[in-house]
Design a protein around this motif. Structure first.
Motif, short mmCIF file in Angstrom:
data_model
loop_
_atom_site.label_atom_id
_atom_site.label_comp_id
_atom_site.label_asym_id
_atom_site.label_seq_id
_atom_site.Cartn_x
_atom_site.Cartn_y
_atom_site.Cartn_z
N GLU A 223 0.73 -1.12 0.05
CA GLU A 223 0.08 0.02 0.15
C GLU A 223 0.84 1.16 0.01
O GLU A 223 0.57 2.16 -0.76
CB GLU A 223 -1.07 0.05 1.26
CG GLU A 223 -2.12 -1.11 0.79
CD GLU A 223 -2.81 -1.37 2.30
OE1 GLU A 223 -2.51 -1.13 3.27
OE2 GLU A 223 -3.84 -2.21 2.15
N PRO A 224 2.01 1.22 0.88
CA PRO A 224 2.69 2.42 0.70
C PRO A 224 3.45 2.63 -0.56
O PRO A 224 3.64 3.95 -1.15
CB PRO A 224 3.89 2.08 1.84
CG PRO A 224 3.31 1.28 3.00
CD PRO A 224 2.14 0.45 1.89
N VAL B 292 -2.02 6.60 1.84
CA VAL B 292 -2.00 5.35 2.32
C VAL B 292 -3.64 5.05 2.45
O VAL B 292 -4.33 4.05 1.86
CB VAL B 292 -1.09 4.62 3.27
CG1 VAL B 292 -1.44 3.26 3.73
CG2 VAL B 292 0.26 4.89 2.76
#
Length: 164
Positions: A131-132, A142
């Motif tokens: 996700e990052p 995020v």
């Protein structure tokens, strides 16, 4: 004509990462020929910026981001190809789905997602990015990645799973 070392480095990068980048481009565009054009455009931008890219480990992210930006720009420039009509089209019936049809239905469902949702799904599940990493690639937070992926998965489920 003699090539410089950075040209050789770029050529090696394209040979090594080209197939994976083409898969990502195909998921973004939904059409193999459009994907080739998209990747070619992104690699052209990368080639022109090669001497300014200091972190060679971030090349995939640079190319993916270029593909997302180019794809969004092309999508915004497209003319409206569907026009309102007084007649409704026939409603397709959903029958039992075979093995080969599932892949086609998934491709169709991905094509129907909005650009950001499709990009987030492709980066998360096809490119296996965290996700990052997705947030950095798409230039969003995020939290936005999490909600976008969640909403996109809900849309895909509703498109692919039969009504109960």
């Amino acid at each position: 004509m003699q090539t410089t070392s950075w040209e050789d480095e770029f050529r090696e990068y394209v040979l090594a990462r080209g197939p994976a980048l083409l898969r990502a481009a195909n998921q973004l565009t939904g059409h193999p020929l459009d994907a080739e054009d998209l990747l070619q455009n992104a690699l052209t931008k990368t080639y022109l910026a090669w001497d300014r890219i200091e972190d060679r480990g971030a090349l995939d992210g640079y190319v993916r981001r270029a593909m997302v930006n180019i794809n969004i720009s092309q999508w915004r420039r497209r003319k409206l190809e569907e026009y309102p009509s007084a007649d409704l089209p026939e409603t397709p019936t959903h029958e039992a789905v075979g093995g080969g049809e599932v892949h086609e239905q998934l491709e169709q469902a991905l094509e129907e997602l909005p650009e950001r949702m499709r990009a987030a799904i492709v980066l998360r599940y096809f490119e296996d990015m965290t996700e990052p990493e997705i947030a950095r690639t798409l230039g969003i937070s995020v939290g936005t990645v999490k909600s976008t992926v969640s909403r996109a998965m809900a849309k895909l489920r509703s498109a692919l799973l039969p009504s109960r």
